[in-house]
Design a protein around this motif. Structure first.
Motif, PDB file in Angstrom:
ATOM      1  N   ILE A  40       0.843  -1.504   0.068  1.00 17.93           N
ATOM      2  CA  ILE A  40       0.163  -0.181   0.032  1.00 17.93           C
ATOM      3  C   ILE A  40       0.755   1.258   0.021  1.00 17.93           C
ATOM      4  O   ILE A  40       0.540   2.211  -0.739  1.00 17.93           O
ATOM      5  CB  ILE A  40      -0.880  -0.017   0.849  1.00 17.93           C
ATOM      6  N   ALA A  41       2.007   1.204   0.876  1.00 19.66           N
ATOM      7  CA  ALA A  41       2.585   2.522   0.788  1.00 19.66           C
ATOM      8  C   ALA A  41       3.621   2.868  -0.528  1.00 19.66           C
ATOM      9  O   ALA A  41       3.637   3.821  -1.061  1.00 19.66           O
ATOM     10  CB  ALA A  41       3.902   2.304   1.909  1.00 19.66           C
ATOM     11  N   ASP A  42       3.951   1.509  -1.215  1.00 18.98           N
ATOM     12  CA  ASP A  42       4.567   1.662  -2.412  1.00 18.98           C
ATOM     13  C   ASP A  42       3.524   2.160  -3.559  1.00 18.98           C
ATOM     14  O   ASP A  42       3.970   3.160  -4.523  1.00 18.98           O
ATOM     15  CB  ASP A  42       4.857   0.522  -2.981  1.00 18.98           C
ATOM     16  N   ILE A  43       2.319   1.955  -3.323  1.00 20.11           N
ATOM     17  CA  ILE A  43       1.331   2.213  -4.466  1.00 20.11           C
ATOM     18  C   ILE A  43       0.898   3.583  -4.233  1.00 20.11           C
ATOM     19  O   ILE A  43       0.777   4.591  -5.075  1.00 20.11           O
ATOM     20  CB  ILE A  43       0.113   1.345  -4.565  1.00 20.11           C
ATOM     21  N   CYS A  44       0.965   3.960  -2.772  1.00 22.36           N
ATOM     22  CA  CYS A  44       0.510   5.591  -2.484  1.00 22.36           C
ATOM     23  C   CYS A  44       1.565   6.370  -3.078  1.00 22.36           C
ATOM     24  O   CYS A  44       1.431   7.442  -3.645  1.00 22.36           O
ATOM     25  CB  CYS A  44       0.507   5.570  -1.073  1.00 22.36           C
ATOM     26  N   ASN A  45       2.817   5.936  -2.771  1.00 23.98           N
ATOM     27  CA  ASN A  45       4.093   6.718  -3.291  1.00 23.98           C
ATOM     28  C   ASN A  45       4.007   6.870  -4.739  1.00 23.98           C
ATOM     29  O   ASN A  45       4.213   7.911  -5.265  1.00 23.98           O
ATOM     30  CB  ASN A  45       5.495   5.959  -2.891  1.00 23.98           C
ATOM     31  N   ALA A  46       3.778   5.874  -5.517  1.00 31.00           N
ATOM     32  CA  ALA A  46       3.854   5.941  -6.871  1.00 31.00           C
ATOM     33  C   ALA A  46       2.406   6.583  -7.520  1.00 31.00           C
ATOM     34  O   ALA A  46       2.782   7.418  -8.453  1.00 31.00           O
ATOM     35  CB  ALA A  46       3.815   4.336  -7.713  1.00 31.00           C
ATOM     36  N   LEU A  47       1.462   6.622  -6.765  1.00 26.24           N
ATOM     37  CA  LEU A  47       0.409   7.545  -7.346  1.00 26.24           C
ATOM     38  C   LEU A  47       0.664   9.211  -7.025  1.00 26.24           C
ATOM     39  O   LEU A  47       0.228  10.090  -7.680  1.00 26.24           O
ATOM     40  CB  LEU A  47      -0.901   7.012  -6.305  1.00 26.24           C
ATOM     41  N   ALA A  48       1.359   9.317  -5.639  1.00 28.93           N
ATOM     42  CA  ALA A  48       1.415  10.447  -5.405  1.00 28.93           C
ATOM     43  C   ALA A  48       2.537  11.221  -6.397  1.00 28.93           C
ATOM     44  O   ALA A  48       2.449  12.467  -6.823  1.00 28.93           O
ATOM     45  CB  ALA A  48       2.372  10.482  -3.944  1.00 28.93           C
ATOM     46  N   VAL A  49       3.398  10.596  -6.940  1.00 30.32           N
ATOM     47  CA  VAL A  49       4.507  10.892  -7.995  1.00 30.32           C
ATOM     48  C   VAL A  49       3.691  11.277  -9.230  1.00 30.32           C
ATOM     49  O   VAL A  49       3.951  12.333  -9.607  1.00 30.32           O
ATOM     50  CB  VAL A  49       5.699  10.087  -8.177  1.00 30.32           C
ATOM     51  N   THR A  50       2.799  10.503  -9.329  1.00 31.84           N
ATOM     52  CA  THR A  50       2.109  10.865 -10.549  1.00 31.84           C
ATOM     53  C   THR A  50       1.374  11.894 -10.516  1.00 31.84           C
ATOM     54  O   THR A  50       0.974  12.879 -11.415  1.00 31.84           O
ATOM     55  CB  THR A  50       1.121   9.431 -10.875  1.00 31.84           C
ATOM     56  N   TYR A  51       0.486  12.138  -9.310  1.00 29.37           N
ATOM     57  CA  TYR A  51      -0.135  13.433  -9.214  1.00 29.37           C
ATOM     58  C   TYR A  51       0.841  14.686  -9.087  1.00 29.37           C
ATOM     59  O   TYR A  51       0.407  15.731  -9.371  1.00 29.37           O
ATOM     60  CB  TYR A  51      -1.011  13.131  -7.720  1.00 29.37           C
ATOM     61  N   LYS A  52       1.830  14.727  -8.431  1.00 31.91           N
ATOM     62  CA  LYS A  52       2.668  15.814  -8.605  1.00 31.91           C
ATOM     63  C   LYS A  52       3.076  15.985 -10.014  1.00 31.91           C
ATOM     64  O   LYS A  52       3.024  17.365 -10.156  1.00 31.91           O
ATOM     65  CB  LYS A  52       4.164  15.400  -7.717  1.00 31.91           C
ATOM     66  N   TYR A  53       3.059  15.093 -10.740  1.00 30.71           N
ATOM     67  CA  TYR A  53       3.649  15.570 -12.202  1.00 30.71           C
ATOM     68  C   TYR A  53       2.431  16.223 -12.875  1.00 30.71           C
ATOM     69  O   TYR A  53       2.600  16.795 -13.928  1.00 30.71           O
ATOM     70  CB  TYR A  53       4.138  14.199 -12.888  1.00 30.71           C
ATOM     71  N   THR A  54       1.319  15.987 -12.103  1.00 24.48           N
ATOM     72  CA  THR A  54       0.064  16.448 -13.082  1.00 24.48           C
ATOM     73  C   THR A  54      -0.399  17.749 -12.417  1.00 24.48           C
ATOM     74  O   THR A  54      -1.575  18.400 -12.475  1.00 24.48           O
ATOM     75  CB  THR A  54      -0.910  15.352 -13.128  1.00 24.48           C
ATOM     76  N   GLY A  55       0.230  18.006 -11.017  1.00 22.00           N
ATOM     77  CA  GLY A  55      -0.057  19.203 -10.269  1.00 22.00           C
ATOM     78  C   GLY A  55      -1.131  19.088  -9.425  1.00 22.00           C
ATOM     79  O   GLY A  55      -1.870  20.002  -8.968  1.00 22.00           O
ATOM     80  N   ARG A  56      -1.323  17.922  -9.219  1.00 22.67           N
ATOM     81  CA  ARG A  56      -2.729  17.437  -8.100  1.00 22.67           C
ATOM     82  C   ARG A  56      -1.769  17.454  -6.829  1.00 22.67           C
ATOM     83  O   ARG A  56      -1.816  16.309  -6.011  1.00 22.67           O
ATOM     84  CB  ARG A  56      -3.166  16.304  -8.350  1.00 22.67           C
ATOM     85  N   PHE A  57      -1.221  18.676  -6.125  1.00 20.09           N
ATOM     86  CA  PHE A  57      -0.225  18.349  -5.377  1.00 20.09           C
ATOM     87  C   PHE A  57      -1.023  18.302  -3.821  1.00 20.09           C
ATOM     88  O   PHE A  57      -0.436  17.519  -2.866  1.00 20.09           O
ATOM     89  CB  PHE A  57       0.294  20.058  -5.017  1.00 20.09           C
TER      90      PHE A  57
END
Length: 159
Positions: A40-57
């Motif tokens: 779950i932590a790994d997935i949250c991290n990967a999704l957070a990176v994706t959101y960062k790249y799209t401005g969903r800070f």
């Protein structure tokens, strides 16, 4: 459902190709089916990176915080994966334009990583060269640490 590692690798490839909507959808689906805390932590991290790249800070912040809480609880506050999350939190602050806010988590990442793997480790050098994890496209196959038993390959610092 394909194994978790394959889904994470596919999402990373999609993100590297700039296919953020597809990457986020795959990661959200993967998160709904995950039960292992470190997964779950790994997935949250990967999704957070994706959101960062799209401005969903704001959404990225929530996911990084969730990943950090899990990893600190399961692996302890001085684990190398905690350093990776702090590195990514610094990158998020940098992406927001809050450069002074990026310094604290970036320094924390370096401190933890030095204690965990030693000052001469390449990841420490990378953290020092790129404090705050300023945005750059991730390189496929780059892992933050060796695989933990029974789970995915570890939390990645966004390098």
């Amino acid at each position: 459902m394909p194994p978790l590692e394959k889904r994470l690798a596919r999402a990373e490839l999609l993100r590297a190709q700039g296919r953020y909507t597809e990457a986020a959808a795959l990661l959200r689906s993967t998160l709904r089916h995950a039960s292992d805390p470190l997964a779950i932590a790994d997935i949250c991290n990967a999704l957070a990176v994706t959101y960062k790249y799209t401005g969903r800070f704001d959404e990225a912040q929530v996911l990084y915080d969730r990943a950090l809480a899990i990893i600190e609880r399961v692996q302890g506050p001085d684990h190398v994966d905690v350093a990776s999350i702090y590195h990514n939190l610094g990158g998020l602050a940098h992406a927001r334009g809050a450069l002074s806010d990026a310094e604290r988590p970036a320094r924390r990442a370096v401190d933890i990583r030095v204690r965990a793997v030693g000052a001469g480790h390449p990841d420490v050098a990378a953290d020092k060269v790129r404090p705050g994890g300023h945005p750059r496209r991730p390189r496929p196959g780059r892992r933050g640490r060796a695989a933990h038993p029974g789970g995915p390959g570890g939390v990645r610092a966004d390098r």
